[in-house]
Design an enzyme around this catalytic site. Structure first.
Site, short mmCIF file in Angstrom:
data_model
loop_
_atom_site.label_atom_id
_atom_site.label_comp_id
_atom_site.label_asym_id
_atom_site.label_seq_id
_atom_site.Cartn_x
_atom_site.Cartn_y
_atom_site.Cartn_z
N ASP A 151 54.03 43.86 41.10
CA ASP A 151 53.86 43.19 39.81
C ASP A 151 55.22 42.70 39.30
O ASP A 151 56.27 43.21 39.73
CB ASP A 151 53.27 44.15 38.77
CG ASP A 151 51.85 44.56 39.14
OD1 ASP A 151 51.21 43.86 39.93
OD2 ASP A 151 51.40 45.60 38.62
N1 URA Z 1 50.58 49.24 41.70
C1 URA Z 1 50.72 48.57 40.54
O1 URA Z 1 50.00 48.81 39.58
N2 URA Z 1 51.67 47.61 40.50
C2 URA Z 1 52.50 47.33 41.51
O2 URA Z 1 53.36 46.46 41.40
C3 URA Z 1 52.33 48.04 42.70
C4 URA Z 1 51.37 49.00 42.78
#
Ligand code: URA
Length: 231
Positions: A105
């Protein structure tokens, strides 16, 4: 993206020659694959095999495997209209050939793998391979025994209609843990904690398979050698 193509297809794309002319060139010993004489137009050629026709280079690509420490705010994409991308951090002429083996993310930090070799990226991202991804997770509330038990057992994800693979959890302090998961579902870690009304405040990926981020500085990258089936 396939890892292989037929030799005659590659040469047709390069020189516009039809199969009979290619066959004649093979017979005359004019085509070499990785230095050895080609034997048939049907030969399977890998993306990174060196192919020459006489002195002309038909294909010569270098396989590249990079690990990068993603800073917050940078998107895990090759292009984005609004934000800078991880590709912008790799200031090399070949950077645009790369694709991502898994995403993080925008505000998640840590280990991201980039390559131009789809066989390696698939070996990391295909769910059946069950490659572990280890995250350091900081939360806004206590991480309870009930949560840990469910993470270890596997949780039901209604949207995908699947139960997650059993995770490994190591509690570091009441609001911090190391969590290893074996899939890469959208927002997986945040959704696992959200199930208990706990918000993930910091999320940092430390390892993917055997590949550890180590002391790689935020925003920097380096090459790695993939070992066998997965990193
Ligand atoms: N899980 C999440 O919620 N975000 C990420 O970036 C990676 C794994």
């Amino acid at each position: 993206m396939r890892g292989f193509t037929r030799l005659d297809r590659l040469i047709w794309k390069f020189a516009g020659l039809g199969k009979p002319r290619i066959r004649a060139k093979i017979k005359a010993g004019e085509i070499r694959v990785n230095g050895a004489l080609a034997t048939s137009g049907a030969m399977e050629i890998g993306n990174f095999d060196l192919v020459k026709m006489g002195s002309e280079i038909v294909q010569n690509r270098t396989a590249r495997y990079l690990m990068l420490n993603k800073p917050p705010g940078v998107v895990s994409a090759t292009i984005d209209a609004e934000h800078s991308t991880v590709i912008d951090l790799i200031k090399e002429p070949w950077a645009e050939e790369l694709h991502l083996a898994g995403r993080l993310d925008r505000f998640t930090t840590g280990l991201l793998i980039l390559t131009n070799d789809s066989r390696v990226s698939e070996s990391i991202t295909e769910p059946v391979r069950r490659v572990g991804k280890r995250y350091r997770v900081g939360t806004d509330g206590p991480i309870t025994g009930e949560m840990i038990a469910l993470f270890k057992k596997g949780m039901w994800f209604a949207k995908e209609e699947v139960t997650t693979a059993p995770a490994i959890v190591e509690l570091l302090d009441p609001q911090t843990c190391l969590l290893t998961i074996y899939e890469g579902k959208h927002h997986q870690v945040k959704r696992m904690f959200a199930h208990f009304d706990v918000k993930v405040m910091t999320l940092h990926r430390e390892a993917v398979g055997e590949l550890e981020l180590g002391d790689l500085v935020e925003g920097e990258w380096r090459f790695f050698e993939p070992s066998g089936k997965s990193p």
